[in-house]
Design a protein around this motif. Structure first.
Motif, mmCIF file in Angstrom:
data_model
loop_
_atom_site.group_PDB
_atom_site.id
_atom_site.type_symbol
_atom_site.label_atom_id
_atom_site.label_comp_id
_atom_site.label_asym_id
_atom_site.label_seq_id
_atom_site.Cartn_x
_atom_site.Cartn_y
_atom_site.Cartn_z
ATOM 1 N N ASN A 17 23.775 20.409 -7.718
ATOM 2 C CA ASN A 17 22.642 21.147 -8.270
ATOM 3 C C ASN A 17 22.360 20.786 -9.720
ATOM 4 N N ASP A 18 23.426 20.587 -10.520
ATOM 5 C CA ASP A 18 23.209 20.272 -11.929
ATOM 6 C C ASP A 18 22.524 18.916 -12.101
ATOM 7 N N LEU A 21 18.856 19.476 -11.040
ATOM 8 C CA LEU A 21 18.147 20.175 -12.113
ATOM 9 C C LEU A 21 17.843 19.248 -13.275
ATOM 10 N N LEU A 45 14.884 24.695 -5.780
ATOM 11 C CA LEU A 45 15.398 24.259 -7.073
ATOM 12 C C LEU A 45 14.291 24.244 -8.139
ATOM 13 N N SER A 48 13.428 27.388 -10.136
ATOM 14 C CA SER A 48 14.483 27.948 -10.981
ATOM 15 C C SER A 48 13.953 28.370 -12.343
ATOM 16 N N THR A 76 17.764 30.969 -9.781
ATOM 17 C CA THR A 76 16.664 30.585 -8.895
ATOM 18 C C THR A 76 15.569 31.658 -8.875
#
Length: 253
Positions: A17-18, A21, A45, A48, A76
């Protein structure tokens, strides 16, 4: 070969996820909106808060936002996205009102300086950001006087390099558009007699105004009709000698 939908899902599920993002954070608003249409993964995502908070603060860096929005624990949550969209709508509506105001005040291809300064004050009240001006006022399809209002607002409000403003004018294809500023100054006294009122006319491109090559013109526009300056008009067409100026000159000769 194009990847199948199953292969794309495998790639997305293996993407931290990082990292995802980080990828999304390099995009502007239109890019984020396009990316979220790709799949459920990207839709979640790209909604967010961390993405839209960053976009919000980049677009309106001089605004103070409520701390309660940024303290949400759910990354989110759509709080910042909704806030961004609402503010975008407000800016668009406000800018549209200013455009309509300028067009309504434009008489015989000219705009009085009092109406011009009122339009700039309206933009200041709304606290339009630089990106808002580029988006809503630096449109080549609009009257060049609207472009000029947006340009002067940017010069007065934002601590930007002139080169940055010039780049915005060029990217919006309005840097070569021209305006004509005419102002009348009270005739000087000469041995007890009042000389004729002085008429000054100056053509200037938006590029020259942005790069401080026409500081006198910007000064006249900023001060307006005060003290020895009787009247200031801004034209987007070649100004003709008006009845007002003819009568003023004859009356004081």
């Amino acid at each position: 070969m194009p990847k199948t939908k199953h292969q794309q899902c495998i790639i997305q599920s293996s993407l931290p996820n990082d990292v995802a993002l980080k990828i999304a954070s390099y995009l502007e608003e239109t890019g984020v909106c396009a990316l979220e249409c790709c799949s459920r993964f990207w839709r979640k995502l790209c909604g967010s808060d961390c993405i839209w908070e960053s976009l919000t603060r980049q677009r309106w860096p001089n605004s103070q936002f409520s701390s309660t929005i940024s303290q949400k624990s759910d990354p989110t949550s759509e709080g910042w996205r909704e806030f961004y969209m609402k503010r975008h709508g407000e800016m668009e509506s406000g800018a549209s009102n200013v455009v309509n105001y300028v067009e309504q005040c434009t008489r015989s291809d000219s705009l009085e300086v009092g109406d011009y300064l009122q339009a700039i004050d309206e933009l200041s009240t709304m606290k339009l950001g630089f990106k808002d001006v580029k988006m809503f006022l630096f449109n080549p399809k609009l009257n060049v006087l609207v472009n000029l209002v947006g340009l002067h607002y940017c010069i007065l409000r934002f601590n930007l390099l002139r080169e940055d403003i010039m780049e915005a004018l060029q990217s919006c294809k309005i840097s070569d558009r021209q305006v004509c500023v005419r102002w009348w100054k009270l005739g000087r006294w000469f041995y007890g007699f009042r000389m004729r009122d002085e008429s000054h006319t100056r053509w200037a491109s938006l590029a020259d105004l942005a790069m401080a090559k026409e500081e006198e013109v910007l000064g006249v526009l900023h001060r307006g009709a005060i003290h020895e300056v009787l009247r200031v008009q801004i034209y987007f067409a070649n100004p003709s000698c008006s009845l007002w100026s003819h009568q003023s000159t004859q009356g004081r000769s």
